[in-house]
Design a protein around this motif. Structure first.
Motif, PDB file in Angstrom:
ATOM      1  N   SER A  22      31.321   6.131  -4.440  1.00  0.00           N
ATOM      2  CA  SER A  22      30.174   6.878  -4.221  1.00  0.00           C
ATOM      3  C   SER A  22      30.361   8.890  -4.541  1.00  0.00           C
ATOM      4  N   THR A  23      31.255   8.990  -3.455  1.00  0.00           N
ATOM      5  CA  THR A  23      31.147  10.371  -3.782  1.00  0.00           C
ATOM      6  C   THR A  23      31.687  11.038  -5.735  1.00  0.00           C
ATOM      7  N   LEU A  24      32.813  10.057  -5.122  1.00  0.00           N
ATOM      8  CA  LEU A  24      33.505   9.979  -7.101  1.00  0.00           C
ATOM      9  C   LEU A  24      32.201  10.015  -8.312  1.00  0.00           C
ATOM     10  N   ARG A  25      31.531   8.637  -8.045  1.00  0.00           N
ATOM     11  CA  ARG A  25      30.138   9.030  -9.323  1.00  0.00           C
ATOM     12  C   ARG A  25      29.182  10.075  -8.542  1.00  0.00           C
ATOM     13  N   SER A  26      28.906  10.568  -7.984  1.00  0.00           N
ATOM     14  CA  SER A  26      27.914  11.712  -7.383  1.00  0.00           C
ATOM     15  C   SER A  26      28.819  13.045  -8.312  1.00  0.00           C
ATOM     16  N   ILE A  27      30.554  12.992  -7.822  1.00  0.00           N
ATOM     17  CA  ILE A  27      30.674  14.964  -7.977  1.00  0.00           C
ATOM     18  C   ILE A  27      30.844  14.617 -10.219  1.00  0.00           C
ATOM     19  N   LEU A  28      30.808  13.298 -10.134  1.00  0.00           N
ATOM     20  CA  LEU A  28      30.645  13.046 -12.032  1.00  0.00           C
ATOM     21  C   LEU A  28      30.222  13.354 -13.119  1.00  0.00           C
ATOM     22  N   ALA A  29      28.645  13.224 -11.604  1.00  0.00           N
ATOM     23  CA  ALA A  29      27.449  12.682 -12.041  1.00  0.00           C
ATOM     24  C   ALA A  29      26.501  14.725 -12.269  1.00  0.00           C
ATOM     25  N   GLU A  30      27.461  14.905 -11.957  1.00  0.00           N
ATOM     26  CA  GLU A  30      27.347  16.714 -11.798  1.00  0.00           C
ATOM     27  C   GLU A  30      27.595  17.486 -13.407  1.00  0.00           C
ATOM     28  N   HIS A  31      28.208  17.159 -13.862  1.00  0.00           N
ATOM     29  CA  HIS A  31      28.938  17.356 -15.572  1.00  0.00           C
ATOM     30  C   HIS A  31      29.413  18.647 -15.534  1.00  0.00           C
ATOM     31  N   ASN A  32      30.312  18.507 -14.526  1.00  0.00           N
ATOM     32  CA  ASN A  32      30.983  19.880 -14.606  1.00  0.00           C
ATOM     33  C   ASN A  32      32.201  20.558 -15.401  1.00  0.00           C
ATOM     34  N   THR A  33      32.055  21.251 -16.230  1.00  0.00           N
ATOM     35  CA  THR A  33      33.063  21.358 -17.273  1.00  0.00           C
ATOM     36  C   THR A  33      33.591  22.284 -17.493  1.00  0.00           C
ATOM     37  N   GLY A  34      34.079  22.984 -15.898  1.00  0.00           N
ATOM     38  CA  GLY A  34      34.901  24.360 -16.303  1.00  0.00           C
ATOM     39  C   GLY A  34      36.177  23.485 -17.194  1.00  0.00           C
ATOM     40  N   ALA A  35      37.280  24.637 -16.687  1.00  0.00           N
ATOM     41  CA  ALA A  35      39.196  24.100 -17.517  1.00  0.00           C
ATOM     42  C   ALA A  35      39.762  23.448 -15.945  1.00  0.00           C
ATOM     43  N   ALA A  36      39.722  24.131 -14.619  1.00  0.00           N
ATOM     44  CA  ALA A  36      40.197  23.716 -13.546  1.00  0.00           C
ATOM     45  C   ALA A  36      39.684  22.245 -13.300  1.00  0.00           C
ATOM     46  N   PHE A  37      38.478  22.104 -13.241  1.00  0.00           N
ATOM     47  CA  PHE A  37      37.930  20.977 -13.005  1.00  0.00           C
ATOM     48  C   PHE A  37      38.704  19.647 -14.484  1.00  0.00           C
ATOM     49  N   GLN A  38      38.678  19.997 -15.270  1.00  0.00           N
ATOM     50  CA  GLN A  38      39.529  19.206 -16.439  1.00  0.00           C
ATOM     51  C   GLN A  38      39.825  18.571 -16.000  1.00  0.00           C
ATOM     52  N   SER A  39      41.380  19.281 -15.877  1.00  0.00           N
ATOM     53  CA  SER A  39      43.130  19.326 -15.057  1.00  0.00           C
ATOM     54  C   SER A  39      42.700  18.359 -14.231  1.00  0.00           C
ATOM     55  N   VAL A  40      41.878  18.690 -13.422  1.00  0.00           N
ATOM     56  CA  VAL A  40      42.109  17.717 -11.979  1.00  0.00           C
ATOM     57  C   VAL A  40      41.778  16.520 -12.623  1.00  0.00           C
ATOM     58  N   VAL A  41      41.014  16.779 -13.395  1.00  0.00           N
ATOM     59  CA  VAL A  41      40.210  14.424 -13.329  1.00  0.00           C
ATOM     60  C   VAL A  41      41.161  14.265 -14.666  1.00  0.00           C
ATOM     61  N   ILE A  42      42.029  15.369 -15.730  1.00  0.00           N
ATOM     62  CA  ILE A  42      43.562  14.869 -15.859  1.00  0.00           C
ATOM     63  C   ILE A  42      44.350  14.071 -15.433  1.00  0.00           C
ATOM     64  N   ALA A  43      44.894  15.470 -14.376  1.00  0.00           N
ATOM     65  CA  ALA A  43      45.900  14.457 -13.486  1.00  0.00           C
ATOM     66  C   ALA A  43      45.854  13.994 -12.602  1.00  0.00           C
ATOM     67  N   ALA A  44      44.195  13.650 -12.457  1.00  0.00           N
ATOM     68  CA  ALA A  44      44.030  12.142 -11.411  1.00  0.00           C
ATOM     69  C   ALA A  44      43.996  10.776 -11.783  1.00  0.00           C
ATOM     70  N   VAL A  45      43.304  11.016 -12.897  1.00  0.00           N
ATOM     71  CA  VAL A  45      43.624   9.676 -14.192  1.00  0.00           C
ATOM     72  C   VAL A  45      45.012   9.152 -14.379  1.00  0.00           C
ATOM     73  N   HIS A  46      46.147   9.756 -14.044  1.00  0.00           N
ATOM     74  CA  HIS A  46      47.543   9.779 -14.146  1.00  0.00           C
ATOM     75  C   HIS A  46      47.944   9.326 -12.888  1.00  0.00           C
ATOM     76  N   ILE A  47      47.464  10.073 -11.986  1.00  0.00           N
ATOM     77  CA  ILE A  47      47.664   9.139 -10.515  1.00  0.00           C
ATOM     78  C   ILE A  47      46.829   7.901 -10.030  1.00  0.00           C
ATOM     79  N   VAL A  48      45.258   7.844 -10.929  1.00  0.00           N
ATOM     80  CA  VAL A  48      44.984   6.409 -10.742  1.00  0.00           C
ATOM     81  C   VAL A  48      45.375   5.584 -11.521  1.00  0.00           C
ATOM     82  N   GLU A  49      45.632   6.086 -12.547  1.00  0.00           N
ATOM     83  CA  GLU A  49      45.850   5.072 -13.071  1.00  0.00           C
ATOM     84  C   GLU A  49      47.409   4.187 -13.053  1.00  0.00           C
TER      85      GLU A  49
END
Length: 187
Positions: free
Chosen positions: A38-65
């Motif tokens: 639920s927290t993840l959904r609400s964070i991602l709904a805010e459409h964060n576009t910063g480079a740091a945020f996107q880098s964390v998302v990319i790293a998180a995809v690797h980790i979660v998968e």
């Protein structure tokens, strides 16, 4: 006598629940995992576009998968229908997290999902229950550790830190559930 199974048992018995504190020693289950999603959904709904945020998302995809693959192996190796259902629900939650993260990258300009690479392939050979379980516990511990390090590198209160914390919470609950499953199996 140092057999592989004995080594696994010794390692599992020495592992504490991740994040174990006075309040966190109770079994963690769907409630904490659902809160994290639920927290993840609400964070991602805010459409964060910063480079740091996107880098964390990319790293998180690797980790979660990576976590998804190991959790799926445990579900495939389950010894009972009850275990299989419980583990399949866990896999569904972590797959949902991976999908949410990938969708976040798809919505950004330039479609950043190519930076994540292909989704990890699942093994077609089912591992025996103990090996799959112990391997998943170890991998989830590593994944949580990576996410905590990632979180600590982000500014306090930032969306990227909140995102890594939410994913770490989800994977920590899965780690603790599998660790309890391993302890029951060894008993």
């Amino acid at each position: 006598m140092s057999t592989a199974a004995r080594t696994h048992r010794e390692r599992i018995q020495q592992k504490p629940l991740l994040g174990a504190t006075a309040e966190a020693t109770a079994p963690t289950g769907p409630t904490k995992a659902n809160q994290a999603l639920s927290t993840l959904r609400s964070i991602l709904a805010e459409h964060n576009t910063g480079a740091a945020f996107q880098s964390v998302v990319i790293a998180a995809v690797h980790i979660v998968e990576r976590a998804v693959c190991h959790e799926q192996c445990v579900a495939d190796a389950a010894l009972s229908l009850g275990q299989q259902e419980k583990l399949s629900e866990m896999v569904d939650r972590v797959e949902e997290a991976a999908l949410l993260l990938r969708q976040q990258l798809n919505t950004q300009s330039g479609s950043l999902t190519h930076l994540c690479g292909d989704r990890p392939a699942r093994s077609s050979d089912a591992e025996p229950w103990p090996e799959a379980l112990f391997s998943a516990v170890q991998v989830l511990e590593e994944c949580v550790s990576q996410l905590v390090s990632l979180s600590n590198a982000q500014p306090k209160g930032s969306a990227s830190r909140t995102l890594s914390d939410a994913i770490a919470k989800l994977l920590r609950s899965h780690h603790n559930t599998l660790l309890l499953e391993a302890e029951e199996w060894m008993a």
